[in-house]
Write a protein that holds these residues in place. Structure first.
Motif, PDB file in Angstrom:
ATOM      1  N   GLY A  55      -3.154 -11.214  12.860  1.00 44.92           N
ATOM      2  CA  GLY A  55      -3.554  -9.918  12.338  1.00 44.92           C
ATOM      3  C   GLY A  55      -2.542  -9.392  11.337  1.00 44.92           C
ATOM      4  N   ALA A  56      -2.826  -8.198  10.849  1.00 43.68           N
ATOM      5  CA  ALA A  56      -1.954  -7.539   9.874  1.00 43.68           C
ATOM      6  C   ALA A  56      -1.353  -6.293  10.506  1.00 43.68           C
ATOM      7  N   ARG A  57      -0.131  -6.017  10.165  1.00 42.62           N
ATOM      8  CA  ARG A  57       0.569  -4.822  10.634  1.00 42.62           C
ATOM      9  C   ARG A  57       1.203  -4.136   9.426  1.00 42.62           C
ATOM     10  N   ILE A  58       1.454  -2.864   9.561  1.00 48.27           N
ATOM     11  CA  ILE A  58       2.012  -2.055   8.480  1.00 48.27           C
ATOM     12  C   ILE A  58       3.474  -1.726   8.793  1.00 48.27           C
ATOM     13  N   PHE A  59       4.339  -1.928   7.774  1.00 45.83           N
ATOM     14  CA  PHE A  59       5.767  -1.664   7.942  1.00 45.83           C
ATOM     15  C   PHE A  59       6.316  -0.993   6.696  1.00 45.83           C
ATOM     16  N   LYS A  60       7.301  -0.153   6.882  1.00 44.01           N
ATOM     17  CA  LYS A  60       8.050   0.434   5.773  1.00 44.01           C
ATOM     18  C   LYS A  60       9.176  -0.548   5.439  1.00 44.01           C
ATOM     19  N   VAL A  61       9.236  -0.994   4.196  1.00 47.82           N
ATOM     20  CA  VAL A  61      10.228  -1.983   3.772  1.00 47.82           C
ATOM     21  C   VAL A  61      11.055  -1.381   2.642  1.00 47.82           C
ATOM     22  N   TYR A  65       0.864  -1.167   0.000  1.00 48.67           N
ATOM     23  CA  TYR A  65       0.000   0.000   0.000  1.00 48.67           C
ATOM     24  C   TYR A  65       0.904   1.220   0.000  1.00 48.67           C
ATOM     25  N   ASN A  66       0.931   1.919  -1.141  1.00 53.68           N
ATOM     26  CA  ASN A  66       1.819   3.071  -1.301  1.00 53.68           C
ATOM     27  C   ASN A  66       3.247   2.635  -1.011  1.00 53.68           C
ATOM     28  N   ASP A  67       3.908   3.241  -0.036  1.00 50.63           N
ATOM     29  CA  ASP A  67       5.296   2.891   0.277  1.00 50.63           C
ATOM     30  C   ASP A  67       5.408   1.911   1.432  1.00 50.63           C
ATOM     31  N   TYR A  68       4.309   1.278   1.819  1.00 54.50           N
ATOM     32  CA  TYR A  68       4.294   0.399   2.982  1.00 54.50           C
ATOM     33  C   TYR A  68       3.873  -1.010   2.598  1.00 54.50           C
TER      34      TYR A  68
END
Length: 158
Positions: free
Chosen positions: A73-79, A53-56
């Motif tokens: 669950g789901a978590r959001i990270f910058k990769v 999602y975008n840059d994440y």
């Protein structure tokens, strides 16, 4: 003559840089998809779904439970790199997970679990290997936005 040599060197270095950037971008996109643990009898992580999602990256994990797997669950990270490391915090532990793409179809996840409750359980490490499934990832379930307060996450399905 010196100007021409510098121009040639510059062009060679520019082409090399563009090629390296394209390879790195390809590797990051290869993380996306549904990954199933190759060890059907694992007592740990059974399935991982990675979406962008975008840059994440949205990373959704399931672990072995009975009769059905537990949804972490789901978590959001910058990769930004391969490999990448994330921290997954729960009420009873902190897991440090390192994701390494070994090939387009093989993912290695190294897990270090540190217990933060007063259960007396010993910390431990595990290695899991996953095979990419040819099934497309599920439809997006979340929305990510940034405002003055930082990044936010919302449910698109209500």
């Amino acid at each position: 003559m010196i100007g021409f040599r510098h121009l040639c060197l510059f062009l060679v270095l520019l082409m090399l840089f563009i090629n390296i950037a394209a390879v790195e971008a390809q590797e990051l996109s290869d993380f996306l998809g549904l990954w199933i643990n190759i060890d059907k009898n694992t007592g740990g992580i059974t399935k991982i779904e990675i979406e962008k999602y975008n840059d994440y990256f949205s990373i959704h994990i399931w672990g072995r439970c009975y009769p059905e797997d537990c949804d972490w669950g789901a978590r959001i990270f910058k990769v930004n790199t391969n490999p990448f490391t994330i921290t997954w915090e729960e009420s009873f532990c902190i897991r440090t997970l390192t994701f390494t793409l070994e090939s387009k179809d093989r993912l290695h996840v190294h897990s270090f679990t540190h217990f933060t409750d007063s259960s007396g359980r010993s910390d431990y490490e595990s290695d899991y290997y996953f095979e990419k499934q040819q099934i497309p990832p599920s439809q997006p379930k979340i929305d990510i936005w940034t405002d003055k307060g930082g990044m936010g996450v919302g449910n698109l399905n209500g």
